[in-house]
Design a protein around this motif. Structure first.
Motif, PDB file in Angstrom:
ATOM      1  N   PRO A 323       0.822  -1.216   0.000  1.00  0.00           N
ATOM      2  CA  PRO A 323       0.000   0.000   0.000  1.00  0.00           C
ATOM      3  C   PRO A 323       0.854   1.263   0.000  1.00  0.00           C
ATOM      4  N   GLY A 324       0.225   2.358  -0.453  1.00  0.00           N
ATOM      5  CA  GLY A 324       0.941   3.618  -0.563  1.00  0.00           C
ATOM      6  C   GLY A 324       0.814   4.524   0.650  1.00  0.00           C
ATOM      7  N   ALA A 325       0.219   4.017   1.711  1.00  0.00           N
ATOM      8  CA  ALA A 325      -0.096   4.881   2.854  1.00  0.00           C
ATOM      9  C   ALA A 325       1.131   5.555   3.447  1.00  0.00           C
ATOM     10  N   ASP A 326       2.283   4.883   3.410  1.00  0.00           N
ATOM     11  CA  ASP A 326       3.519   5.519   3.934  1.00  0.00           C
ATOM     12  C   ASP A 326       4.412   6.027   2.800  1.00  0.00           C
ATOM     13  N   PHE A 327       3.838   6.164   1.613  1.00  0.00           N
ATOM     14  CA  PHE A 327       4.499   6.837   0.488  1.00  0.00           C
ATOM     15  C   PHE A 327       5.903   6.302   0.180  1.00  0.00           C
ATOM     16  N   PRO A 328       6.053   5.019  -0.067  1.00  0.00           N
ATOM     17  CA  PRO A 328       7.396   4.469  -0.345  1.00  0.00           C
ATOM     18  C   PRO A 328       7.926   5.008  -1.674  1.00  0.00           C
ATOM     19  N   TRP A 329       9.180   5.441  -1.687  1.00  0.00           N
ATOM     20  CA  TRP A 329       9.782   5.921  -2.928  1.00  0.00           C
ATOM     21  C   TRP A 329      11.259   5.524  -3.000  1.00  0.00           C
ATOM     22  N   LYS A 330      12.061   6.131  -2.114  1.00  0.00           N
ATOM     23  CA  LYS A 330      13.488   5.827  -2.121  1.00  0.00           C
ATOM     24  C   LYS A 330      13.898   5.369  -0.727  1.00  0.00           C
ATOM     25  N   THR A 331      14.946   4.543  -0.683  1.00  0.00           N
ATOM     26  CA  THR A 331      15.510   4.173   0.612  1.00  0.00           C
ATOM     27  C   THR A 331      16.468   5.279   1.055  1.00  0.00           C
ATOM     28  N   ALA A 332      16.973   5.152   2.285  1.00  0.00           N
ATOM     29  CA  ALA A 332      17.918   6.142   2.816  1.00  0.00           C
ATOM     30  C   ALA A 332      19.136   6.258   1.908  1.00  0.00           C
ATOM     31  N   SER A 333      19.512   5.170   1.275  1.00  0.00           N
ATOM     32  CA  SER A 333      20.700   5.203   0.414  1.00  0.00           C
ATOM     33  C   SER A 333      20.383   5.705  -0.999  1.00  0.00           C
ATOM     34  N   GLY A 334      19.115   6.052  -1.239  1.00  0.00           N
ATOM     35  CA  GLY A 334      18.764   6.587  -2.554  1.00  0.00           C
ATOM     36  C   GLY A 334      18.313   5.544  -3.553  1.00  0.00           C
ATOM     37  N   ALA A 335      18.285   4.290  -3.151  1.00  0.00           N
ATOM     38  CA  ALA A 335      17.796   3.245  -4.056  1.00  0.00           C
ATOM     39  C   ALA A 335      16.270   3.304  -4.115  1.00  0.00           C
ATOM     40  N   ASP A 336      15.706   2.663  -5.109  1.00  0.00           N
ATOM     41  CA  ASP A 336      14.251   2.584  -5.179  1.00  0.00           C
ATOM     42  C   ASP A 336      13.740   1.735  -4.025  1.00  0.00           C
ATOM     43  N   ALA A 337      12.678   2.210  -3.416  1.00  0.00           N
ATOM     44  CA  ALA A 337      12.128   1.474  -2.270  1.00  0.00           C
ATOM     45  C   ALA A 337      11.505   0.159  -2.735  1.00  0.00           C
ATOM     46  N   GLU A 338      11.484  -0.779  -1.832  1.00  0.00           N
ATOM     47  CA  GLU A 338      10.838  -2.068  -2.058  1.00  0.00           C
ATOM     48  C   GLU A 338       9.411  -1.858  -2.557  1.00  0.00           C
ATOM     49  N   GLY A 339       9.074  -2.510  -3.628  1.00  0.00           N
ATOM     50  CA  GLY A 339       7.704  -2.472  -4.118  1.00  0.00           C
ATOM     51  C   GLY A 339       7.457  -1.451  -5.204  1.00  0.00           C
ATOM     52  N   VAL A 340       8.336  -0.461  -5.361  1.00  0.00           N
ATOM     53  CA  VAL A 340       8.108   0.556  -6.394  1.00  0.00           C
ATOM     54  C   VAL A 340       8.293  -0.074  -7.778  1.00  0.00           C
ATOM     55  N   VAL A 341       7.298   0.106  -8.651  1.00  0.00           N
ATOM     56  CA  VAL A 341       7.420  -0.422 -10.013  1.00  0.00           C
ATOM     57  C   VAL A 341       7.439   0.678 -11.070  1.00  0.00           C
ATOM     58  N   LEU A 342       6.921   1.853 -10.719  1.00  0.00           N
ATOM     59  CA  LEU A 342       6.831   2.943 -11.696  1.00  0.00           C
ATOM     60  C   LEU A 342       7.036   4.265 -10.984  1.00  0.00           C
ATOM     61  N   ASP A 343       7.819   5.129 -11.610  1.00  0.00           N
ATOM     62  CA  ASP A 343       8.106   6.448 -11.049  1.00  0.00           C
ATOM     63  C   ASP A 343       7.910   7.446 -12.186  1.00  0.00           C
ATOM     64  N   LEU A 344       6.760   8.108 -12.183  1.00  0.00           N
ATOM     65  CA  LEU A 344       6.407   9.029 -13.261  1.00  0.00           C
ATOM     66  C   LEU A 344       6.417  10.462 -12.748  1.00  0.00           C
ATOM     67  N   ASP A 345       6.864  11.368 -13.583  1.00  0.00           N
ATOM     68  CA  ASP A 345       6.884  12.798 -13.258  1.00  0.00           C
ATOM     69  C   ASP A 345       5.986  13.474 -14.297  1.00  0.00           C
ATOM     70  N   LEU A 346       4.823  13.943 -13.847  1.00  0.00           N
ATOM     71  CA  LEU A 346       3.772  14.410 -14.748  1.00  0.00           C
ATOM     72  C   LEU A 346       3.448  15.881 -14.564  1.00  0.00           C
ATOM     73  N   TRP A 347       3.075  16.543 -15.629  1.00  0.00           N
ATOM     74  CA  TRP A 347       2.363  17.814 -15.529  1.00  0.00           C
ATOM     75  C   TRP A 347       0.880  17.504 -15.750  1.00  0.00           C
ATOM     76  N   LEU A 348       0.076  17.831 -14.751  1.00  0.00           N
ATOM     77  CA  LEU A 348      -1.368  17.622 -14.831  1.00  0.00           C
ATOM     78  C   LEU A 348      -2.071  18.961 -14.979  1.00  0.00           C
ATOM     79  N   VAL A 349      -3.173  18.970 -15.674  1.00  0.00           N
ATOM     80  CA  VAL A 349      -3.955  20.200 -15.839  1.00  0.00           C
ATOM     81  C   VAL A 349      -5.248  20.096 -15.040  1.00  0.00           C
ATOM     82  N   LEU A 350      -5.533  21.166 -14.268  1.00  0.00           N
ATOM     83  CA  LEU A 350      -6.753  21.226 -13.453  1.00  0.00           C
ATOM     84  C   LEU A 350      -7.455  22.553 -13.686  1.00  0.00           C
ATOM     85  N   PRO A 351      -8.752  22.605 -13.437  1.00  0.00           N
ATOM     86  CA  PRO A 351      -9.465  23.886 -13.469  1.00  0.00           C
ATOM     87  C   PRO A 351      -8.954  24.796 -12.354  1.00  0.00           C
ATOM     88  N   ARG A 352      -8.907  26.095 -12.652  1.00  0.00           N
ATOM     89  CA  ARG A 352      -8.504  27.066 -11.625  1.00  0.00           C
ATOM     90  C   ARG A 352      -9.728  27.568 -10.869  1.00  0.00           C
TER      91      ARG A 352
END
Lengths: 352, 352, 352
Positions: A323-352
């Motif tokens: 689950p994503g509840a604790d927001f896993p991303w990188k370990t302390a050493s900078g490696a990808d955290a256990e379980g991460v399969v995709l890391d996307l950097d997006l620009w999203l558009v929303l109504p103002r």
């Protein structure tokens, strides 16, 4: 004689800098594709779900999901670019430029913009800039992808290494071109599923998308064939049983679409992906894996001259069997955290 | 009273020579069917994939895949002809006569043209000529099929045996009627995926289609229901668990469609199946099997008065769990080779 | 901050009598949805299958299957009503009021009409009346549903108990509004698949629908996502593995649609569900279960002023892993019989 008729795909030494590909097979997108996409991922963004909602804010009808466009264009490049790929390494400078509607026909072309042989001499990295066009010749999508491709002959001479310089993120000034001028008086936030506008998201905010989906072989195969993506690792269990993972690999785009659909729960009004600044398939996914997702807001930006919509830059992380509840991303050493399969950097558009 | 409402299907002794069936349920084909067909098999023939490509050569829009037409018509015949079938034995004299487009409504009718009881007296072979019609009453497809059907009562008197004489192959003079006059100046071979025209194929040439697909239960069930085919062996694991194979059988048409889609790799411009000269489902396939395919060119023929397209006769062989690189077909003794599941004899149409 | 963006769903104490919900996401129904519905369940009713057949009797084109409308409207209610549900307990007073065609956009709203805390104080029953509307604002469907919902806090004060009085069955006088005046001279009973009209069904008649379908995970997930139903129990094996059943639950609507499609074999001309008088999901179903179905005719009724169609009230029972030949329903003690998973009480419309 046979080899002359069957496409064996290109190997690393078959690519040259500046090489151009007009990819086969153009494809008309229909409401059938939209229905199947809905069945495969369950997206709920109102603009893409309801023709009435879309018309109420200024579209002629619902545009198709941005990732249908991405996967369709991507799929066409596979026979030329990545049939002999070992790994799809990354994306950058991906922009959605024109909305795509059912009835539009998409085709794809690519240019080789970088080449670098690996030190093991058995493979190399190919960088391509791919453009997707509609039947009017308008560029609806463009992106850079780099992929590790096997050599046919490890003794083949390496090309001069060229690694293109890629933008760290797409400039906000170039975002939002696929969104017509919107009349937000017609945007019903209740029907859209949440009250949160562009201004309601803050840099550093993390959102657990809470829901999750378990993948089945039939699902990822149907999805991947829908995009006419022919990469063998997704379809051939007989051959994969002899390989490293002993099983079929899920096309990374399936994970992108699942994570995007899950992100509705927390980003309901982020109805459009304007750009993919970067993306990595961190680890492979397989049938039986359960995909979770979370997002972090990285940046917010006005889009010049537009008062109707704004842009939010978000990291969208997909996890398997965690689950994503604790927001896993990188370990302390900078490696990808256990379980991460995709890391996307997006620009999203929303109504103002 | 119940039996009067539920269709138990016809048994061998229920058929009589000359008997006519108007099969239930007419079906409107839509772009939804096309999308699902694409998701299930991954075809890439440009004429069927892109409305723009099709219009560029003289079609009003993309026709639907020929096998959508075949399976839809076939499916309608099942409740009347083969609900109590033991095996689907063969096809002959199958011709595609009029293109079918999304929005067309197909219906089916059959005539019993042959009957022969088996020596075991427990079953017999029924030969039917089936025609598929569109909403204008045009015959879009016709074919002969023969199928082994159980008797209700082994003591029932056998009919006089009648075995129809069937053409060894469809006469080339009658091919291509479903293809409008084409303007080949609009046929872009790069977008179509390969440069090979009609004249580039030589008799005796064998083509390994290289790719492969592993079948899943959900996939073949969805496909078979899409054609409203109700044959129980495909759907009921609870009953099949007690049967000979202990599991659900894959509808043979699924193998036909997979092999046809795989054949793109080597036959990219063979965009139309004009005829099925003959076909046999050599062995059953099951979920988990991986389907490979190869083709051999048997004959090439001009189509009278047509300068735009020509016909290539090909044997399309599907294999399970065995690659096609060594072209397995028959053993030295003439038996079907290990792994062969489908042996189709097709007339294909290609640009000249 | 995160919790403010993600929808955690409503708990029992969040509901109040008279509370109104305008549910997110409106959805345009297309021929793509129809194709996928056909692939998932295999319905064969001629009115919904063939535009030509439908036009021949007075519809402008084929209406979509009634249960597509039901599931789509139902799916929209899940995030507001049943995200924290323990069980979906029942339906009543469900009427289909206006035909829905491809291109129509459906939205949903609900009113809380009853609340009753359970004696364990950990949960309660919520009764809602839900209406589905098309883009013209016409009510196409309405129904009452009651569902057991978890409390967030077992100590929260209970509401005054209100249990709505619900009709035992919908009044025949209010049936058939979704059926235009029909010209039955165009109704071809051969093409429709059976000769039986309204007058051919007798109270007490039981019909074994004979056919059966084995469920796959991919199938029920695709179906449930198609309706944008987000209930977690259907999708998340990682979490379900820790739960009571150790596996994903099949959305009850999938069983409804399978049983309805199977009922064609015996009720081929009952082309329209006019009302659901009541319904219970008696036991959960899982992937691998084989669904059988049978019906009993409970009542027949004329529909006032209509000479074209009449109504038949039927109990439609779905079973898992048990054929319907002996019509299992209740045990001698009145309990649900072994294998029963669904018990629906329907008003069906047939030609007279």
């Amino acid at each position: 004689m046979t080899a002359a008729k069957t496409n064996p795909g290109n190997f690393f030494e078959d690519f040259s800098l500046g090489q151009l590909f007009a990819h086969a097979t153009p494809r008309t997108i229909t409401t059938g594709d939209v229905a199947l996409y809905t069945g495969l991922y369950g997206p709920r963004f109102a603009v893409q779900s309801s023709d009435e909602f879309a018309r109420g804010i200024g579209y002629p009808r619902s545009p198709v999901d941005d990732l249908i466009v991405f996967h369709t264009v991507f799929g066409k490049t596979v026979p030329d670019i990545s049939l002999n790929a070992i790994a799809n390494l990354g994306y950058a400078e991906c922009r959605f430029l024109v909305p795509v509607f059912p009835g539009d026909t998409l085709s794809a072309a690519s240019e080789v913009i970088g080449l670098r042989e690996n030190s093991n001499r058995a493979s190399g990295v190919v960088y391509v800039r791919t453009t997707g066009r509609n039947q009017k010749g308008e560029t609806v999508l463009e992106y850079v992808r780099w992929v590790m491709v096997r050599k046919r002959d490890t003794l083949a001479a390496p090309p001069a290494p060229v690694v293109p310089k890629l933008a760290e993120r797409v400039d906000p000034a170039s975002l939002g071109r696929a969104v017509p001028p919107l009349d937000l008086s017609g945007y019903d936030f209740t029907l859209a599923g949440a009250p949160h506008r562009w201004g309601d998201y803050a840099v550093g905010e993390k959102i657990d998308h809470a829901d999750a989906m378990t993948l089945e072989e039939a699902e990822h195969q149907i999805a991947t064939r829908l995009y006419q993506n022919t990469a063998r690792v997704h379809f051939n269990q007989h051959a994969q049983a002899q390989g490293q993972f002993r099983r079929r690999l899920v096309y990374g785009g399936v994970i992108m679409s699942l994570a995007r659909a899950l992100s509705f729960n927390g980003l309901a009004n982020a109805f459009h992906i304007a750009a993919i600044n970067g993306g990595r398939h961190v680890a492979p996914s397989f049938a039986g894996d359960t995909i979770y997702a979370w997002s972090e807001i990285l940046e917010t930006a006005e889009i010049p001259v537009r008062r109707d919509v704004g842009a939010v830059r978000a990291r969208l992380v997909a996890l398997k069997n965690r689950p994503g509840a604790d927001f896993p991303w990188k370990t302390a050493s900078g490696a990808d955290a256990e379980g991460v399969v995709l890391d996307l950097d997006l620009w999203l558009v929303l109504p103002r």
